[in-house]
Design a protein around this motif. Structure first.
Motif, short mmCIF file in Angstrom:
data_model
loop_
_atom_site.label_atom_id
_atom_site.label_comp_id
_atom_site.label_asym_id
_atom_site.label_seq_id
_atom_site.Cartn_x
_atom_site.Cartn_y
_atom_site.Cartn_z
N VAL A 24 0.85 -1.20 0.00
CA VAL A 24 0.00 0.00 0.00
C VAL A 24 0.88 1.25 0.00
N GLN A 25 1.95 1.21 0.75
CA GLN A 25 2.87 2.35 0.79
C GLN A 25 3.45 2.63 -0.60
N TRP A 26 3.77 1.59 -1.34
CA TRP A 26 4.28 1.77 -2.70
C TRP A 26 3.24 2.46 -3.57
N TRP A 27 1.98 2.01 -3.50
CA TRP A 27 0.90 2.62 -4.29
C TRP A 27 0.72 4.08 -3.93
N LEU A 28 0.83 4.42 -2.65
CA LEU A 28 0.70 5.82 -2.23
C LEU A 28 1.84 6.67 -2.79
N ARG A 29 3.06 6.15 -2.77
CA ARG A 29 4.20 6.90 -3.32
C ARG A 29 4.06 7.05 -4.84
N ALA A 30 3.65 5.99 -5.52
CA ALA A 30 3.47 6.07 -6.97
C ALA A 30 2.34 7.04 -7.31
N GLY A 31 1.24 6.98 -6.57
CA GLY A 31 0.12 7.89 -6.80
C GLY A 31 0.48 9.34 -6.55
N SER A 32 1.27 9.58 -5.53
CA SER A 32 1.66 10.97 -5.25
C SER A 32 2.59 11.50 -6.34
N GLY A 33 3.38 10.61 -6.96
CA GLY A 33 4.22 11.03 -8.08
C GLY A 33 3.40 11.49 -9.26
N VAL A 34 2.25 10.88 -9.45
CA VAL A 34 1.35 11.27 -10.54
C VAL A 34 0.55 12.52 -10.14
N LEU A 35 0.12 12.59 -8.89
CA LEU A 35 -0.69 13.73 -8.45
C LEU A 35 0.02 15.08 -8.60
N VAL A 36 1.32 15.10 -8.44
CA VAL A 36 2.05 16.36 -8.56
C VAL A 36 2.36 16.73 -10.01
N ARG A 37 1.89 15.91 -10.93
CA ARG A 37 2.10 16.17 -12.37
C ARG A 37 0.75 16.20 -13.08
N PRO A 38 0.05 17.32 -13.02
CA PRO A 38 -1.28 17.40 -13.64
C PRO A 38 -1.28 17.08 -15.13
N SER A 39 -0.17 17.27 -15.80
CA SER A 39 -0.12 16.96 -17.23
C SER A 39 -0.27 15.46 -17.50
N LEU A 40 -0.10 14.63 -16.48
CA LEU A 40 -0.21 13.18 -16.66
C LEU A 40 -1.55 12.63 -16.18
N TRP A 41 -2.40 13.46 -15.61
CA TRP A 41 -3.67 12.97 -15.06
C TRP A 41 -4.54 12.31 -16.12
#
Length: 84
Positions: free
Chosen positions: A4-21
């Motif tokens: 779960v911690q991995w998924w949270l870190r991966a998700g936060s990497g995407v969240l800070v990049r709106p161009s990838l949403w």
């Protein structure tokens, strides 16, 4: 499988990049199992066996993928889509 911690870190990497949403949403639904809305947990997630296969062929069975690889993958998906 990844934690779960991995998924949270991966998700936060995407969240800070709106161009990838948008790319992330498209990929989420492309990889979702068929009929995902009919089965619990009612989320567009890939089949666990498929995800396990893809991760093992990429990283082997003795290593967990880096969360930053999700961002790299989404950049690749966006670039590939622009080529087609």
């Amino acid at each position: 499988m990844t934690s779960v911690q991995w998924w949270l870190r991966a998700g936060s990497g995407v969240l800070v990049r709106p161009s990838l949403w948008g790319v992330a949403l498209v990929q989420l639904f492309r990889l979702a199992r068929p009929g995902w809305w009919r089965r619990s947990p009612f989320l567009p997630v890939p089949e666990p066996e498929y995800l396990r296969f893809r991760l093992e062929t990429q990283y082997g069975s003795d290593r967990e993928p880096a969360p930053a690889d999700v961002v790299t993958y989404l950049h690749w998906c966006r670039s590939f889509h622009q080529l087609t």
